[in-house]
Design a protein around this motif. Structure first.
Motif, short mmCIF file in Angstrom:
data_model
loop_
_atom_site.label_atom_id
_atom_site.label_comp_id
_atom_site.label_asym_id
_atom_site.label_seq_id
_atom_site.Cartn_x
_atom_site.Cartn_y
_atom_site.Cartn_z
N ARG A 289 -31.91 -31.29 -28.73
CA ARG A 289 -31.07 -31.39 -27.16
C ARG A 289 -29.80 -30.56 -27.50
NH1 ARG A 289 -30.58 -36.97 -25.44
NH2 ARG A 289 -28.84 -37.36 -27.14
N PHE A 290 -29.22 -30.59 -28.77
CA PHE A 290 -28.18 -29.92 -28.91
C PHE A 290 -28.44 -28.20 -28.90
CE2 PHE A 290 -25.89 -27.32 -32.02
CZ PHE A 290 -24.60 -27.42 -31.63
N GLY A 291 -29.53 -27.90 -29.35
CA GLY A 291 -29.99 -26.43 -29.39
C GLY A 291 -30.38 -26.12 -28.11
N LEU A 292 -30.96 -26.83 -27.18
CA LEU A 292 -31.35 -26.61 -25.89
C LEU A 292 -30.11 -26.39 -24.92
CD1 LEU A 292 -34.37 -28.59 -25.22
CD2 LEU A 292 -34.37 -26.18 -24.89
N VAL A 293 -29.11 -27.21 -24.88
CA VAL A 293 -27.87 -27.13 -24.13
C VAL A 293 -27.02 -25.98 -24.40
CG1 VAL A 293 -25.50 -28.35 -23.55
CG2 VAL A 293 -27.68 -29.76 -23.86
N ASN A 294 -26.98 -25.86 -26.08
CA ASN A 294 -26.15 -24.61 -26.53
C ASN A 294 -26.85 -23.22 -25.91
OD1 ASN A 294 -24.11 -23.44 -28.09
ND2 ASN A 294 -25.57 -22.99 -29.81
N THR A 295 -28.16 -23.39 -26.05
CA THR A 295 -28.86 -22.17 -25.42
C THR A 295 -28.52 -21.90 -24.05
OG1 THR A 295 -30.55 -22.05 -27.27
CG2 THR A 295 -31.14 -20.88 -25.05
N LEU A 296 -28.62 -22.73 -23.24
CA LEU A 296 -28.27 -22.89 -21.74
C LEU A 296 -27.20 -22.24 -21.39
CD1 LEU A 296 -30.35 -26.13 -20.70
CD2 LEU A 296 -31.05 -23.82 -19.78
N ILE A 297 -25.96 -22.74 -21.97
CA ILE A 297 -24.79 -22.61 -21.52
C ILE A 297 -24.21 -21.26 -21.99
CG2 ILE A 297 -24.00 -25.02 -21.42
CD1 ILE A 297 -22.46 -24.76 -23.92
N GLU A 298 -24.88 -20.51 -22.78
CA GLU A 298 -24.79 -19.12 -23.43
C GLU A 298 -25.47 -18.11 -22.41
OE1 GLU A 298 -22.89 -17.92 -25.93
OE2 GLU A 298 -22.39 -20.04 -26.29
N ALA A 402 -13.19 -33.79 -16.79
CA ALA A 402 -13.74 -32.93 -16.73
C ALA A 402 -13.71 -31.73 -15.99
CB ALA A 402 -15.11 -33.56 -16.11
N GLY A 403 -14.20 -30.52 -16.24
CA GLY A 403 -14.13 -29.42 -15.41
C GLY A 403 -15.86 -29.08 -14.93
N VAL A 404 -15.85 -28.61 -13.70
CA VAL A 404 -17.18 -28.59 -13.12
C VAL A 404 -17.15 -27.00 -13.00
CG1 VAL A 404 -18.63 -29.08 -11.17
CG2 VAL A 404 -17.10 -30.82 -12.27
N GLY A 405 -18.16 -26.36 -13.34
CA GLY A 405 -18.49 -24.90 -13.33
C GLY A 405 -19.24 -24.86 -11.94
N SER A 406 -19.12 -23.43 -11.38
CA SER A 406 -19.93 -22.97 -10.18
C SER A 406 -21.53 -23.04 -10.20
CB SER A 406 -19.38 -21.47 -9.91
OG SER A 406 -19.90 -20.57 -10.95
N VAL A 407 -22.25 -23.00 -9.22
CA VAL A 407 -23.50 -23.33 -9.13
C VAL A 407 -24.14 -22.06 -9.56
CG1 VAL A 407 -25.63 -23.97 -7.81
CG2 VAL A 407 -23.40 -25.06 -7.43
N SER A 410 -29.58 -18.77 -11.29
CA SER A 410 -30.55 -18.60 -12.35
C SER A 410 -29.79 -19.05 -13.59
CB SER A 410 -30.55 -17.01 -12.39
OG SER A 410 -31.36 -17.02 -13.77
N ALA A 411 -30.41 -19.68 -14.50
CA ALA A 411 -30.06 -20.20 -15.76
C ALA A 411 -29.46 -18.91 -16.68
CB ALA A 411 -31.15 -20.89 -16.56
N ALA A 412 -29.72 -18.02 -16.51
CA ALA A 412 -29.39 -16.76 -17.07
C ALA A 412 -27.77 -16.56 -16.71
CB ALA A 412 -29.85 -15.58 -16.65
N ASP A 413 -27.23 -17.10 -15.70
CA ASP A 413 -25.89 -17.10 -15.29
C ASP A 413 -25.12 -18.30 -15.63
OD1 ASP A 413 -26.63 -14.47 -14.00
OD2 ASP A 413 -27.07 -15.51 -12.26
N LEU A 414 -25.55 -19.08 -16.43
CA LEU A 414 -24.81 -20.35 -16.89
C LEU A 414 -23.68 -20.26 -17.71
CD1 LEU A 414 -27.70 -23.21 -17.21
CD2 LEU A 414 -25.84 -23.03 -15.52
N ASP A 415 -23.84 -18.93 -18.30
CA ASP A 415 -22.45 -18.74 -19.13
C ASP A 415 -21.04 -18.65 -18.18
OD1 ASP A 415 -23.52 -16.59 -17.95
OD2 ASP A 415 -22.80 -15.17 -19.34
N GLN A 416 -21.39 -18.24 -17.09
CA GLN A 416 -20.18 -18.07 -15.93
C GLN A 416 -19.80 -19.48 -15.72
OE1 GLN A 416 -18.27 -15.57 -15.23
NE2 GLN A 416 -17.16 -16.99 -13.80
N SER A 417 -20.96 -20.37 -15.37
CA SER A 417 -20.45 -21.83 -14.86
C SER A 417 -19.75 -22.45 -16.19
CB SER A 417 -21.54 -22.38 -14.60
OG SER A 417 -21.46 -23.88 -14.20
N ARG A 418 -20.33 -22.35 -17.27
CA ARG A 418 -19.58 -22.73 -18.53
C ARG A 418 -18.19 -22.34 -18.78
NH1 ARG A 418 -20.44 -21.88 -24.27
NH2 ARG A 418 -18.92 -23.07 -25.40
N SER A 419 -18.04 -20.87 -18.42
CA SER A 419 -16.51 -20.48 -18.63
C SER A 419 -15.54 -21.29 -17.50
CB SER A 419 -16.69 -18.87 -18.44
OG SER A 419 -17.24 -18.12 -19.31
N GLU A 420 -16.25 -21.16 -16.25
CA GLU A 420 -15.31 -21.93 -15.34
C GLU A 420 -15.16 -23.53 -15.69
OE1 GLU A 420 -16.62 -21.44 -11.34
OE2 GLU A 420 -17.00 -19.02 -11.87
N ALA A 421 -16.28 -24.16 -16.05
CA ALA A 421 -16.05 -25.64 -16.51
C ALA A 421 -14.77 -25.68 -17.79
CB ALA A 421 -17.28 -26.10 -16.99
#
Length: 542
Positions: A289-298, A402-407, A410-421
């Protein structure tokens, strides 16, 4: 039917039959529909008419919201078309003809939930059972026909002793229980509903030295209740080598026969081996699960692939970053234990509310990837609400933020959501704003810009200078409050009344201080650049 919420490589063994076996008549009863034990189950979701859940193939829907019979029938058809496999309704389950027709038409099974059971508890138990079945966490392949997990072992021991059984860890948390509930008492009912022995019973056992007797004995211990309405218990420690892992408890009416006692001892050895294997497998799933979350937020292509594995690629998602205000700088071990406990609670909390969610601890921050139904502001506010409600429910000595990122579409853009969070969380941790424990970057945009500039200036060794430095030095040497006076005047746009009230002094006193600080610092408050420079320095240097 597809397995909807678990990573590839994880065995999907969760079925309606196995799920029902775990809870059995203790909580659930089959009320209507076509109960097919082999039907795959992928997740749990709450139904609220105001905020309908995301339903994907294999979902068990907890019918929390109340609706009319016609609306209920329509919703049953909608859930069934989305792939839901079962509904759980509080007893007595409605028997309206419209509902019966919808059930007959769809074939969806309806379970009745006993009165008095909490929806949150039931959702947690179902989610926990799903995690166990689908993560290989407690499912142990033995290469034989012997029971393969703790719930099956609990049922086996119950059949051997002819008594209801619970398997508990050293903290009296319930790891498994037998399905039968006949002939038990209130303490067992509360223990199963809460998956934890209630404090009143645990404290009583500690006071009576019951746990010491159990953990130091190599034979089952018979325990007479101190509460008249309770039944006796017989308990056996679970030990592997020199390590005590927990205990097995059975509700009885008299001491065990010699034959059953010996069987209990032998069963405890099998339970010990299963608990050890379960712990190792659980650690393995946590790493996955750690690996999956880490991959998603990148973000990027790998995040897109991970989202496909989790069947959330077609959904909008966002990242929530959780952290504490001050951390545990004095105790790294305590910090790690507390954060891991919160991760576990967060995964259990999010699973029925937003199926497909995953959370993991990464570099001291807890990240949650949350699928959402839309990509607008309301979707992000739903994530904010989830975070706020979780923090409000938390049982922790630390203050979590907690900081909440933008929606992200695509999962490919989750790095931007992570940066905002991350950015919103850092602002909250800095104490620069006090608008509540959960914020988006848009909510704290100015504070974030000020924080970034301040950090850059600090890295470059830039310090406060000019008239403000003079006033700071004067306040320190003479115990005056000229900086506070200046700040209040600037923040209230020169309104003497409001500025004086804010610092709790008389207006004439405030006017005198304002004139005096201008004289000391050589400040011309009529000059716009001077005012801008002063308020900027006050924001940057505090």
């Amino acid at each position: 039917m597809t397995d909807s919420h678990f990573p590839s490589g994880v065995s999907g063994t969760a079925t309606l039959g196995r799920l029902f076996d775990r809870l059995g008549s203790t909580l659930l009863s089959v009320e209507a529909g076509n109960f097919e034990p082999g039907t795959s189950v992928s997740g749990v979701a709450f139904f609220d008419p105001i905020d309908p859940p995301i339903v994907v193939p294999g979902t068990v829907v907890l019918w929390v919201g109340m609706t009319s019979a016609e609306d209920t029938a329509q919703q049953i058809r909608s859930f069934s078309s989305d792939g839901a496999v079962a509904l759980v309704m509080k007893e007595p389950v409605p028997t309206n003809p419209a509902i019966a027709e919808a059930v007959a038409e769809t074939g969806i099974v309806i379970f009745g939930l006993i009165r008095g059971a909490s929806w949150i508890q039931v959702a947690s138990m179902l989610s926990s059972a799903l995690s166990v079945l689908d993560s290989n966490g407690l499912t142990v392949g033995t290469g034989s026909d012997e029971p393969t997990d703790l719930f099956e072992l609990a049922n086996m021991v119950a059949a051997l002793l002819q008594a209801p059984v619970t398997i508990e860890d050293l903290s009296s948390r319930v790891m498994a229980f037998s399905a039968d509930q006949a002939g038990t008492d209130e303490s067992r009912r509360l223990t199963i509903l809460g998956l934890q022995v209630p404090d009143v019973y645990g404290d009583d056992h500690r006071a009576q030295g019951v746990f010491r007797r159990i953990y130091t004995s190599d034979r089952p211990v018979f325990i007479q209740p101190s509460i008249p309405t309770e039944f006796p218990r017989v308990a056996m420690r679970v030990k592997a080598g020199e390590e005590v892992l927990g205990s097995i408890w059975a509700v009885v009416h008299e001491p065990l026969t010699d034959r059953r006692e010996q069987g209990f001892v032998e069963a405890a050895s099998v339970v010990a081996l299963t608990m050890l294997r379960a712990r190792a497998s659980s650690d393995s799933f946590a790493r996955q699960r750690f690996g999956l979350v880490n991959t998603l937020i990148e973000g990027g292509q790998q995040a897109r692939d991970a989202a496909k594995q989790l069947n959330i690629a077609s959904l909008s998602t966002c990242v929530i970053a959780f952290g504490t205000r001050h951390g545990f700088a004095d105790d790294a071990l305590r910090s790690e234990a507390e954060l891991q406990r919160v991760v576990s609670s967060l995964n259990m909390y999010l699973h029925p509310l937003s199926p497909g969610s995953l959370a993991a601890l990464i570099s001291g921050t807890i990240y949650a990837v949350v699928p959402l139904r839309a990509n607008d502001e309301r979707a992000q506010q739903r994530a904010v609400r989830l975070a706020r409600e979780f923090i409000a429910r938390m049982d922790s000595t630390s203050r979590f933020l907690a900081g909440v990122g933008s929606v992200a579409l695509s999962a490919a853009d989750l790095d931007q959501s992570r940066s905002e969070a991350d950015a919103a969380l850092r602002v909250l941790q800095s104490g620069a704003v006090d608008k509540g424990p959960v914020q988006t970057l848009a909510d704290v945009q100015v504070a974030w810009l000020m924080l970034r500039i301040a950090n850059t200036l600090a890295d470059d060794g830039v310090k406060v200078s000019g008239p403000l430095a003079v006033l700071i030095a004067h306040d320190e040497q003479h115990n005056t409050a000229y900086v506070e006076t200046l700040k209040s005047w600037l923040e209230h746009f020169g309104d003497i009344r409001m500025a004086a009230d804010a610092v709790h002094v008389h207006r004439n006193t405030f006017r005198f201080r304002l004139a005096r600080l201008c004289e000391i610092g050589g400040i011309d408050l009529g000059d716009a650049d001077t005012r801008f420079g002063l308020i900027l320095q006050l924001r940057l240097f505090g």
